[in-house]
Write a protein that holds these residues in place. Structure first.
Motif, PDB file in Angstrom:
ATOM      1  N   SER A   1       0.887  -1.460  -0.122  1.00  0.00           N
ATOM      2  CA  SER A   1      -0.151   0.177  -0.138  1.00  0.00           C
ATOM      3  C   SER A   1       0.766   1.079  -0.072  1.00  0.00           C
ATOM      4  CB  SER A   1      -1.090   0.144   1.116  1.00  0.00           C
ATOM      5  OG  SER A   1      -1.801  -1.154   1.319  1.00  0.00           O
ATOM      6  N   TYR A   2       2.232   1.169   0.148  1.00  0.00           N
ATOM      7  CA  TYR A   2       3.030   2.185   0.420  1.00  0.00           C
ATOM      8  C   TYR A   2       3.954   2.574  -0.964  1.00  0.00           C
ATOM      9  CZ  TYR A   2       2.290   2.296   5.611  1.00  0.00           C
ATOM     10  OH  TYR A   2       1.548   2.473   6.571  1.00  0.00           O
ATOM     11  N   ASP A   3       4.134   3.789  -1.130  1.00  0.00           N
ATOM     12  CA  ASP A   3       4.963   4.387  -2.182  1.00  0.00           C
ATOM     13  C   ASP A   3       6.340   4.211  -1.726  1.00  0.00           C
ATOM     14  OD1 ASP A   3       2.927   7.190  -3.516  1.00  0.00           O
ATOM     15  OD2 ASP A   3       2.935   4.907  -3.841  1.00  0.00           O
ATOM     16  N   MET A   4       7.337   3.894  -2.460  1.00  0.00           N
ATOM     17  CA  MET A   4       8.426   3.607  -1.690  1.00  0.00           C
ATOM     18  C   MET A   4       9.703   4.483  -2.397  1.00  0.00           C
ATOM     19  SD  MET A   4       8.286   1.264   0.692  1.00  0.00           S
ATOM     20  CE  MET A   4       9.893   0.939   1.055  1.00  0.00           C
TER      21      MET A   4
ATOM     22  N   ILE B   1       9.092   4.732  -6.545  1.00  0.00           N
ATOM     23  CA  ILE B   1       8.184   4.168  -7.094  1.00  0.00           C
ATOM     24  C   ILE B   1       6.920   3.932  -6.519  1.00  0.00           C
ATOM     25  CG2 ILE B   1       9.301   1.869  -5.848  1.00  0.00           C
ATOM     26  CD1 ILE B   1       9.023   0.466  -8.409  1.00  0.00           C
ATOM     27  N   ALA B   2       5.797   3.946  -7.280  1.00  0.00           N
ATOM     28  CA  ALA B   2       4.471   3.713  -6.673  1.00  0.00           C
ATOM     29  C   ALA B   2       4.251   2.187  -6.081  1.00  0.00           C
ATOM     30  CB  ALA B   2       3.413   4.008  -7.853  1.00  0.00           C
ATOM     31  N   SER B   3       3.078   2.367  -5.204  1.00  0.00           N
ATOM     32  CA  SER B   3       2.948   1.240  -4.456  1.00  0.00           C
ATOM     33  C   SER B   3       2.526   0.073  -5.414  1.00  0.00           C
ATOM     34  CB  SER B   3       1.553   1.535  -3.484  1.00  0.00           C
ATOM     35  OG  SER B   3       0.300   1.690  -4.540  1.00  0.00           O
TER      36      SER B   3
ATOM     37  N   VAL C   1       6.003   5.629   2.316  1.00  0.00           N
ATOM     38  CA  VAL C   1       5.122   6.763   2.436  1.00  0.00           C
ATOM     39  C   VAL C   1       3.668   6.246   2.082  1.00  0.00           C
ATOM     40  CG1 VAL C   1       4.353   8.880   1.762  1.00  0.00           C
ATOM     41  CG2 VAL C   1       6.910   8.548   2.019  1.00  0.00           C
ATOM     42  N   LEU C   2       3.027   6.572   2.812  1.00  0.00           N
ATOM     43  CA  LEU C   2       1.460   6.266   2.841  1.00  0.00           C
ATOM     44  C   LEU C   2       0.661   7.691   2.898  1.00  0.00           C
ATOM     45  CD1 LEU C   2      -1.015   4.103   2.487  1.00  0.00           C
ATOM     46  CD2 LEU C   2      -1.324   4.307   4.723  1.00  0.00           C
TER      47      LEU C   2
ATOM     48  N   ILE D   1      -0.405  10.452   5.379  1.00  0.00           N
ATOM     49  CA  ILE D   1      -0.537   9.674   6.869  1.00  0.00           C
ATOM     50  C   ILE D   1       0.431   9.369   7.436  1.00  0.00           C
ATOM     51  CG2 ILE D   1      -2.047   7.918   7.641  1.00  0.00           C
ATOM     52  CD1 ILE D   1      -3.752   8.132   5.249  1.00  0.00           C
ATOM     53  N   ARG D   2       1.284   8.620   6.748  1.00  0.00           N
ATOM     54  CA  ARG D   2       2.423   7.878   7.458  1.00  0.00           C
ATOM     55  C   ARG D   2       3.923   7.759   6.763  1.00  0.00           C
ATOM     56  NH1 ARG D   2      -0.689   3.829   8.543  1.00  0.00           N
ATOM     57  NH2 ARG D   2      -1.517   5.264  10.529  1.00  0.00           N
ATOM     58  N   ALA D   3       4.848   7.718   7.411  1.00  0.00           N
ATOM     59  CA  ALA D   3       6.132   7.624   6.875  1.00  0.00           C
ATOM     60  C   ALA D   3       7.243   6.872   7.435  1.00  0.00           C
ATOM     61  CB  ALA D   3       6.844   8.857   6.152  1.00  0.00           C
ATOM     62  N   TYR D   4       7.891   6.229   7.087  1.00  0.00           N
ATOM     63  CA  TYR D   4       8.823   5.309   7.945  1.00  0.00           C
ATOM     64  C   TYR D   4      10.217   5.176   7.068  1.00  0.00           C
ATOM     65  CZ  TYR D   4       4.787   3.080   9.488  1.00  0.00           C
ATOM     66  OH  TYR D   4       3.693   2.623  10.006  1.00  0.00           O
ATOM     67  N   TRP D   5      11.249   5.429   7.982  1.00  0.00           N
ATOM     68  CA  TRP D   5      12.706   5.545   7.390  1.00  0.00           C
ATOM     69  C   TRP D   5      13.407   4.129   7.844  1.00  0.00           C
ATOM     70  CZ3 TRP D   5      14.608   8.968   3.910  1.00  0.00           C
ATOM     71  CH2 TRP D   5      13.706  10.296   3.834  1.00  0.00           C
ATOM     72  N   GLY D   6      14.546   3.698   7.059  1.00  0.00           N
ATOM     73  CA  GLY D   6      15.375   2.872   7.238  1.00  0.00           C
ATOM     74  C   GLY D   6      16.503   3.479   7.956  1.00  0.00           C
ATOM     75  N   GLN D   7      17.498   2.677   8.345  1.00  0.00           N
ATOM     76  CA  GLN D   7      18.838   3.087   9.040  1.00  0.00           C
ATOM     77  C   GLN D   7      19.902   3.598   8.194  1.00  0.00           C
ATOM     78  OE1 GLN D   7      18.282   0.111   8.298  1.00  0.00           O
ATOM     79  NE2 GLN D   7      20.422  -0.641   7.856  1.00  0.00           N
ATOM     80  N   GLY D   8      19.883   3.277   6.632  1.00  0.00           N
ATOM     81  CA  GLY D   8      20.751   3.475   5.927  1.00  0.00           C
ATOM     82  C   GLY D   8      21.835   2.735   5.648  1.00  0.00           C
ATOM     83  N   THR D   9      22.505   2.799   4.512  1.00  0.00           N
ATOM     84  CA  THR D   9      23.507   2.034   4.081  1.00  0.00           C
ATOM     85  C   THR D   9      24.567   2.859   3.314  1.00  0.00           C
ATOM     86  OG1 THR D   9      24.376  -0.101   3.105  1.00  0.00           O
ATOM     87  CG2 THR D   9      22.449   1.174   1.806  1.00  0.00           C
TER      88      THR D   9
END
Length: 116
Positions: free
Chosen positions: A30-33, A50-52, A98-99, A102-110
């Motif tokens: 459901s999330y765009d990435m 990239i779209a969901s 990203v939704l 409403i909502r967004a999440y992040w990774g820790q990075g590389t």
């Protein structure tokens, strides 16, 4: 919720790397990435999105034609294939989910380092 990036490292100019982002704890499909990057002393910038459903993609002008974003909703995975890399691609790369608004999440990075 987890976003875990992998695949970073040291690569020579002109070389290739493939980053992966493993997602868990939310409805990935459901999330765009997107992929962002942040170089030392610079602001975080959008690299590719990239779209969901995976059909629509967009790229920063600096990486268009060299990087390819993809996703596999069955495996809850997103990737970034980086070809013809340049020293200016050196940065910490982050994945983001990203939704809408409403909502967004992040990774820790590389870390990706392009150097001879």
């Amino acid at each position: 919720v987890q976003l875990v990036e992998s695949g970073g490292g040291l690569v020579q100019p002109g070389g290739s790397l493939r980053l992966s982002c493993a997602a868990s704890g939310f409805n990935f499909s459901s999330y765009d990435m997107s992929w962002y990057r942040q170089a030392p002393g610079k602001e975080r910038e959008l690299v590719a999105v990239i779209a969901s459903a995976g059909g629509n993609t967009n790229y920063a002008a600096s990486v268009k034609g060299r990087f390819t974003i993809s996703r596999n909703n069955a495996d809850n995975m997103m990737s970034l294939q980086m070809n013809s890399q340049k020293p200016e691609d050196t940065a910490v790369y982050y994945c983001r989910a990203v939704l809408g608004r409403i909502r967004a999440y992040w990774g820790q990075g590389t870390q990706v380092t392009v150097s001879s």
